[in-house]
Enzyme design. Structure first.
Site, PDB file in Angstrom:
ATOM      1  N   LYS A   1       0.823  -1.217   0.000  1.00 47.06           N
ATOM      2  CA  LYS A   1       0.000   0.000   0.000  1.00 47.06           C
ATOM      3  C   LYS A   1       0.854   1.262   0.000  1.00 47.06           C
ATOM      4  O   LYS A   1       0.617   2.184  -0.775  1.00 47.06           O
ATOM      5  CB  LYS A   1      -0.931   0.039   1.230  1.00 47.06           C
ATOM      6  CG  LYS A   1      -1.946  -1.080   1.283  1.00 47.06           C
ATOM      7  CD  LYS A   1      -2.892  -0.911   2.463  1.00 47.06           C
ATOM      8  CE  LYS A   1      -2.187  -0.966   3.824  1.00 47.06           C
ATOM      9  NZ  LYS A   1      -1.671  -2.303   4.175  1.00 47.06           N
TER      10      LYS A   1
ATOM     11  N   ARG B   1      -9.086   1.410   9.164  1.00 47.02           N
ATOM     12  CA  ARG B   1      -8.720   0.027   9.463  1.00 47.02           C
ATOM     13  C   ARG B   1      -9.807  -0.687  10.240  1.00 47.02           C
ATOM     14  O   ARG B   1      -9.663  -1.883  10.527  1.00 47.02           O
ATOM     15  CB  ARG B   1      -7.453   0.033  10.329  1.00 47.02           C
ATOM     16  CG  ARG B   1      -6.196  -0.417   9.627  1.00 47.02           C
ATOM     17  CD  ARG B   1      -5.078  -0.294  10.646  1.00 47.02           C
ATOM     18  NE  ARG B   1      -3.926  -1.092  10.328  1.00 47.02           N
ATOM     19  CZ  ARG B   1      -2.933  -0.680   9.544  1.00 47.02           C
ATOM     20  NH1 ARG B   1      -2.980   0.492   8.964  1.00 47.02           N
ATOM     21  NH2 ARG B   1      -1.897  -1.464   9.349  1.00 47.02           N
TER      22      ARG B   1
ATOM     23  N   ARG C   1      11.064  -7.685   4.480  1.00 46.85           N
ATOM     24  CA  ARG C   1      11.198  -6.268   4.805  1.00 46.85           C
ATOM     25  C   ARG C   1      11.844  -6.097   6.184  1.00 46.85           C
ATOM     26  O   ARG C   1      12.614  -5.167   6.409  1.00 46.85           O
ATOM     27  CB  ARG C   1       9.805  -5.622   4.796  1.00 46.85           C
ATOM     28  CG  ARG C   1       9.829  -4.146   5.049  1.00 46.85           C
ATOM     29  CD  ARG C   1       8.485  -3.513   4.722  1.00 46.85           C
ATOM     30  NE  ARG C   1       7.523  -3.648   5.798  1.00 46.85           N
ATOM     31  CZ  ARG C   1       6.249  -3.261   5.711  1.00 46.85           C
ATOM     32  NH1 ARG C   1       5.782  -2.755   4.595  1.00 46.85           N
ATOM     33  NH2 ARG C   1       5.435  -3.395   6.735  1.00 46.85           N
TER      34      ARG C   1
ATOM     35  N   ARG D   1      12.066  -2.362  10.537  1.00 46.76           N
ATOM     36  CA  ARG D   1      10.910  -1.777  11.213  1.00 46.76           C
ATOM     37  C   ARG D   1      10.629  -2.618  12.444  1.00 46.76           C
ATOM     38  O   ARG D   1      10.560  -3.845  12.368  1.00 46.76           O
ATOM     39  CB  ARG D   1       9.701  -1.809  10.266  1.00 46.76           C
ATOM     40  CG  ARG D   1       9.138  -0.437  10.035  1.00 46.76           C
ATOM     41  CD  ARG D   1       8.033  -0.458   9.023  1.00 46.76           C
ATOM     42  NE  ARG D   1       6.785  -1.002   9.552  1.00 46.76           N
ATOM     43  CZ  ARG D   1       5.632  -0.905   8.895  1.00 46.76           C
ATOM     44  NH1 ARG D   1       5.575  -0.313   7.733  1.00 46.76           N
ATOM     45  NH2 ARG D   1       4.548  -1.410   9.418  1.00 46.76           N
TER      46      ARG D   1
ATOM     47  N   ARG E   1      -0.518  -8.815  13.524  1.00 46.31           N
ATOM     48  CA  ARG E   1      -1.058  -7.822  12.587  1.00 46.31           C
ATOM     49  C   ARG E   1      -1.963  -8.480  11.548  1.00 46.31           C
ATOM     50  O   ARG E   1      -2.964  -7.916  11.136  1.00 46.31           O
ATOM     51  CB  ARG E   1       0.087  -7.064  11.903  1.00 46.31           C
ATOM     52  CG  ARG E   1       0.644  -5.947  12.784  1.00 46.31           C
ATOM     53  CD  ARG E   1       2.066  -5.581  12.447  1.00 46.31           C
ATOM     54  NE  ARG E   1       2.231  -5.046  11.118  1.00 46.31           N
ATOM     55  CZ  ARG E   1       3.372  -5.129  10.425  1.00 46.31           C
ATOM     56  NH1 ARG E   1       4.424  -5.734  10.950  1.00 46.31           N
ATOM     57  NH2 ARG E   1       3.451  -4.611   9.238  1.00 46.31           N
TER      58      ARG E   1
HETATM   59  P1  ADP Z   1       1.176  -2.250   7.769  1.00 48.07           P
HETATM   60  O1  ADP Z   1       0.100  -1.972   6.763  1.00 48.07           O
HETATM   61  O2  ADP Z   1       2.402  -2.837   7.190  1.00 48.07           O
HETATM   62  O3  ADP Z   1       0.705  -3.000   8.979  1.00 48.07           O
HETATM   63  P2  ADP Z   1       1.163   0.556   8.737  1.00 48.07           P
HETATM   64  O4  ADP Z   1       2.336   1.423   8.590  1.00 48.07           O
HETATM   65  O5  ADP Z   1      -0.060   0.914   7.953  1.00 48.07           O
HETATM   66  O6  ADP Z   1       1.711  -0.875   8.358  1.00 48.07           O
HETATM   67  O7  ADP Z   1       0.731   0.458  10.270  1.00 48.07           O
HETATM   68  C1  ADP Z   1       1.632   0.141  11.285  1.00 48.07           C
HETATM   69  C2  ADP Z   1       0.931   0.121  12.644  1.00 48.07           C
HETATM   70  O8  ADP Z   1       0.415   1.427  12.964  1.00 48.07           O
HETATM   71  C3  ADP Z   1      -0.293  -0.798  12.753  1.00 48.07           C
HETATM   72  O9  ADP Z   1       0.064  -2.132  13.044  1.00 48.07           O
HETATM   73  C4  ADP Z   1      -1.069  -0.130  13.899  1.00 48.07           C
HETATM   74  O10 ADP Z   1      -0.505  -0.428  15.148  1.00 48.07           O
HETATM   75  C5  ADP Z   1      -0.838   1.349  13.650  1.00 48.07           C
HETATM   76  N1  ADP Z   1      -1.879   1.954  12.783  1.00 48.07           N
HETATM   77  C6  ADP Z   1      -1.677   2.497  11.545  1.00 48.07           C
HETATM   78  N2  ADP Z   1      -2.826   2.950  11.025  1.00 48.07           N
HETATM   79  C7  ADP Z   1      -3.789   2.698  11.949  1.00 48.07           C
HETATM   80  C8  ADP Z   1      -5.203   2.905  11.996  1.00 48.07           C
HETATM   81  N3  ADP Z   1      -5.865   3.472  10.970  1.00 48.07           N
HETATM   82  N4  ADP Z   1      -5.867   2.526  13.113  1.00 48.07           N
HETATM   83  C9  ADP Z   1      -5.229   1.949  14.133  1.00 48.07           C
HETATM   84  N5  ADP Z   1      -3.917   1.714  14.154  1.00 48.07           N
HETATM   85  C10 ADP Z   1      -3.183   2.076  13.084  1.00 48.07           C
END
Ligand code: ADP
Length: 197
Positions: free
Chosen positions: A15, A90, A129, A135, A146
């Site tokens: 994404k 999400r 990754r 990360r 996740r």
């Molecule tokens: P990925 O899609 O690889 O899991 P992101 O960078 O989108 O990575 O998100 C990393 C973390 O940030 C998530 O696992 C969560 O803890 C938090 N996070 C990101 N966006 C949201 C959201 N919209 N609502 C709740 N938590 C979020």
């Protein structure tokens, strides 16, 4: 007419990579809640300190915090021509809040592109990754969590947007360039439709 786009898909679907390219090409900002939260953590802000353990565990940050963050971000001037959202919403509650926020400024999502990838491939990519980018939430345990959270809380968004007839699926299993081209096709069709209405 502002162009508001959303990329949906499991962790590891690409994404962020795709949203960045689209943002550059369409001249709209990429809004990534993951990037915003990581920036807050790096800057040791109050928000950052609060969410750090949540990200490290692979859990979701509470809806209220995330919605406030997005509300503020959508108030900034660079989003006047639209935006591409990645990582938000999400949860169904976040999706409803987004619909309301956009409706409040007389806007709506033009399309939701779902990047489709098997869980096996997603996990394989995230582990790769982990080695490259370091990360802190790309550890095997966190990745497993996740994925679970995705299945339970985020996957229902497909049905939510399908019911609103704005969901389009794209195979995310190919090369970055192939996936990008497939997304472009979808967006060009949307743009032609939006421009013509
Ligand atoms: P990925 O899609 O690889 O899991 P992101 O960078 O989108 O990575 O998100 C990393 C973390 O940030 C998530 O696992 C969560 O803890 C938090 N996070 C990101 N966006 C949201 C959201 N919209 N609502 C709740 N938590 C979020």
């Amino acid at each position: 007419m502002p162009l508001d786009l959303l990329l949906l898909g499991p962790p590891g679907a690409g994404k962020g990579t795709q949203a960045k390219r689209i943002a550059g090409e369409y001249g709209i900002p990429q809004i990534s809640t993951g990037d915003m939260l990581r920036a807050a953590i790096a800057a040791r802000t109050e928000l950052g300190l609060r969410v750090e353990p949540i990200l490290a565990a692979g859990e979701l940050v509470p809806d209220a915090l995330i919605v406030a963050l997005i509300r503020e971000r959508l108030g900034e001037r660079d989003t006047a021509s639209g935006c591409i959202l990645d990582g938000f919403p999400r949860t169904i509650a976040q999706a409803e809040a987004l619909d309301e926020m956009l409706a409040g400024i007389d806007r709506r999502l033009a399309v939701v592109v779902e990047l489709q990838l098997t869980e096996e491939e997603a996990v394989r990519r995230l582990l790769g990754r982990a080695e490259q980018e370091g990360r802190t939430d790309d550890t095997p345990e966190t990745i497993r969590r996740r994925m679970e959270v995705y299945r339970e809380q985020t996957e229902p968004l497909s049905a939510y947007y399908l019911a609103r007839s704005i969901l389009v699926g794209v195979d995310a299993g190919g090369q970055i360039g192939e996936v990008h081209a497939a997304i472009e096709d979808v967006l060009e069709r949307v743009r032609a439709r939006e421009g013509g209405s």
